[in-house]
Design a protein around this motif. Structure first.
Motif, PDB file in Angstrom:
ATOM      1  N   ARG A 113       9.391  -5.459   2.368  1.00 42.94           N
ATOM      2  CA  ARG A 113       8.166  -4.739   2.003  1.00 42.94           C
ATOM      3  C   ARG A 113       8.543  -3.591   1.082  1.00 42.94           C
ATOM      4  O   ARG A 113       9.515  -2.888   1.337  1.00 42.94           O
ATOM      5  CB  ARG A 113       7.502  -4.141   3.244  1.00 42.94           C
ATOM      6  CG  ARG A 113       7.067  -5.132   4.279  1.00 42.94           C
ATOM      7  CD  ARG A 113       6.685  -4.460   5.602  1.00 42.94           C
ATOM      8  NE  ARG A 113       5.860  -3.261   5.455  1.00 42.94           N
ATOM      9  CZ  ARG A 113       4.532  -3.240   5.556  1.00 42.94           C
ATOM     10  NH1 ARG A 113       3.888  -4.361   5.816  1.00 42.94           N
ATOM     11  NH2 ARG A 113       3.862  -2.118   5.407  1.00 42.94           N
ATOM     12  N   GLU A 115       7.118  -0.020  -0.253  1.00 41.38           N
ATOM     13  CA  GLU A 115       6.105   0.959   0.121  1.00 41.38           C
ATOM     14  C   GLU A 115       6.166   2.185  -0.775  1.00 41.38           C
ATOM     15  O   GLU A 115       7.233   2.556  -1.268  1.00 41.38           O
ATOM     16  CB  GLU A 115       6.296   1.394   1.583  1.00 41.38           C
ATOM     17  CG  GLU A 115       6.144   0.258   2.567  1.00 41.38           C
ATOM     18  CD  GLU A 115       6.377   0.688   4.009  1.00 41.38           C
ATOM     19  OE1 GLU A 115       6.746   1.872   4.249  1.00 41.38           O
ATOM     20  OE2 GLU A 115       6.204  -0.156   4.902  1.00 41.38           O
ATOM     21  N   GLU A 116       4.990   2.799  -0.932  1.00 44.90           N
ATOM     22  CA  GLU A 116       4.891   4.064  -1.657  1.00 44.90           C
ATOM     23  C   GLU A 116       3.972   4.965  -0.839  1.00 44.90           C
ATOM     24  O   GLU A 116       2.836   4.576  -0.521  1.00 44.90           O
ATOM     25  CB  GLU A 116       4.309   3.830  -3.052  1.00 44.90           C
ATOM     26  CG  GLU A 116       4.263   5.075  -3.907  1.00 44.90           C
ATOM     27  CD  GLU A 116       3.809   4.752  -5.310  1.00 44.90           C
ATOM     28  OE1 GLU A 116       4.662   4.738  -6.209  1.00 44.90           O
ATOM     29  OE2 GLU A 116       2.595   4.487  -5.483  1.00 44.90           O
ATOM     30  N   GLY A 118       4.086   5.550   2.243  1.00 41.09           N
ATOM     31  CA  GLY A 118       3.753   4.912   3.511  1.00 41.09           C
ATOM     32  C   GLY A 118       2.806   3.730   3.402  1.00 41.09           C
ATOM     33  O   GLY A 118       2.455   3.124   4.411  1.00 41.09           O
ATOM     34  N   LYS A 119       2.369   3.369   2.196  1.00 41.05           N
ATOM     35  CA  LYS A 119       1.444   2.250   2.010  1.00 41.05           C
ATOM     36  C   LYS A 119       2.162   1.070   1.359  1.00 41.05           C
ATOM     37  O   LYS A 119       2.961   1.254   0.449  1.00 41.05           O
ATOM     38  CB  LYS A 119       0.270   2.677   1.119  1.00 41.05           C
ATOM     39  CG  LYS A 119      -0.621   3.729   1.773  1.00 41.05           C
ATOM     40  CD  LYS A 119      -1.702   4.184   0.832  1.00 41.05           C
ATOM     41  CE  LYS A 119      -2.815   3.160   0.872  1.00 41.05           C
ATOM     42  NZ  LYS A 119      -3.994   3.620   0.092  1.00 41.05           N
ATOM     43  N   LEU A 120       1.843  -0.139   1.827  1.00 36.96           N
ATOM     44  CA  LEU A 120       2.411  -1.357   1.265  1.00 36.96           C
ATOM     45  C   LEU A 120       1.909  -1.533  -0.161  1.00 36.96           C
ATOM     46  O   LEU A 120       0.701  -1.513  -0.408  1.00 36.96           O
ATOM     47  CB  LEU A 120       2.002  -2.571   2.113  1.00 36.96           C
ATOM     48  CG  LEU A 120       2.435  -3.931   1.586  1.00 36.96           C
ATOM     49  CD1 LEU A 120       3.944  -4.086   1.669  1.00 36.96           C
ATOM     50  CD2 LEU A 120       1.745  -5.044   2.361  1.00 36.96           C
ATOM     51  N   ASN A 151      10.793   3.458  -4.959  1.00 39.99           N
ATOM     52  CA  ASN A 151       9.921   3.031  -3.860  1.00 39.99           C
ATOM     53  C   ASN A 151      10.764   2.670  -2.638  1.00 39.99           C
ATOM     54  O   ASN A 151      11.876   2.147  -2.772  1.00 39.99           O
ATOM     55  CB  ASN A 151       9.100   1.801  -4.255  1.00 39.99           C
ATOM     56  CG  ASN A 151       8.000   2.098  -5.266  1.00 39.99           C
ATOM     57  OD1 ASN A 151       7.744   1.292  -6.145  1.00 39.99           O
ATOM     58  ND2 ASN A 151       7.329   3.228  -5.165  1.00 39.99           N
ATOM     59  N   ARG A 154      11.533  -1.816   3.132  1.00 38.39           N
ATOM     60  CA  ARG A 154      11.650  -2.076   4.581  1.00 38.39           C
ATOM     61  C   ARG A 154      11.770  -3.580   4.801  1.00 38.39           C
ATOM     62  O   ARG A 154      11.206  -4.372   4.053  1.00 38.39           O
ATOM     63  CB  ARG A 154      10.433  -1.559   5.333  1.00 38.39           C
ATOM     64  CG  ARG A 154      10.152  -0.096   5.088  1.00 38.39           C
ATOM     65  CD  ARG A 154       9.756   0.593   6.367  1.00 38.39           C
ATOM     66  NE  ARG A 154       9.337   1.957   6.080  1.00 38.39           N
ATOM     67  CZ  ARG A 154      10.160   2.999   5.998  1.00 38.39           C
ATOM     68  NH1 ARG A 154      11.435   2.821   6.168  1.00 38.39           N
ATOM     69  NH2 ARG A 154       9.701   4.206   5.760  1.00 38.39           N
TER      70      ARG A 154
END
Length: 156
Positions: A113, A115-116, A118-120, A151, A154
């Motif tokens: 994943r 993320e930026e 905390g958002k996918l 970015n 995860r």
């Protein structure tokens, strides 16, 4: 004794054939593998004489005592504090390089994943693995965001 004499005669015959070039060494080895094994005579237990326990071989120079093995002190486990992130983006060939690899127990085909804040924002799939990084194909980017260097990455 007869068996030993037969074997000696066969050995001499084979040596002659090798020297004349009739047979190769490889052929002899293959033939020998097919031969029955010859039992090795064992001495009767009564003929074995134990050596005295104080028998020692004296050397001209004394042998220094071997150092005792030292165990290094246990060190605390190393916790990797680096952020896992996108190192490079190549839009032309649709791949990214991330700083996760074999040491992170990644396998080819794993999906990661991106993320930026905390958002996918995207998903990538591991295509090439190295010890400290991997090359991943971009599977999807969630618009309007674009995957870019820095970015967070995860597993999952």
């Amino acid at each position: 004794r007869e068996h030993l004499a037969e074997l000696e005669s066969e050995k001499n015959s084979l040596n002659e054939r090798v020297s004349l070039g009739e047979v190769t060494e490889k052929a002899i080895v293959q033939e020998a593998v097919k031969l029955p094994s010859v039992p090795i005579p064992q001495a009767p237990p009564s003929s074995i004489v134990p050596l005295p326990t104080d028998t020692r071989i004296q050397a001209d120079t004394p042998t220094p005592p071997s150092p005792s093995p030292k165990t290094p002190p246990a060190s605390p486990p190393v916790v990797d504090q680096r952020p896992t992130q996108v190192l490079s983006v190549n839009r032309q060939f649709n791949f990214v390089v991330v700083n996760m690899g074999l040491r992170d127990r990644l396998k080819i085909g794993d999906q990661l994943r991106i993320e930026e804040n905390g958002k996918l924002i995207g998903r990538v799939q591991v295509e090439k693995l190295y010890e400290n990084f991997s090359a991943c194909t971009i599977l999807e980017e969630i618009k309007p965001a674009k995957i870019q260097e820095g970015n967070l990455v995860r597993i999952g």
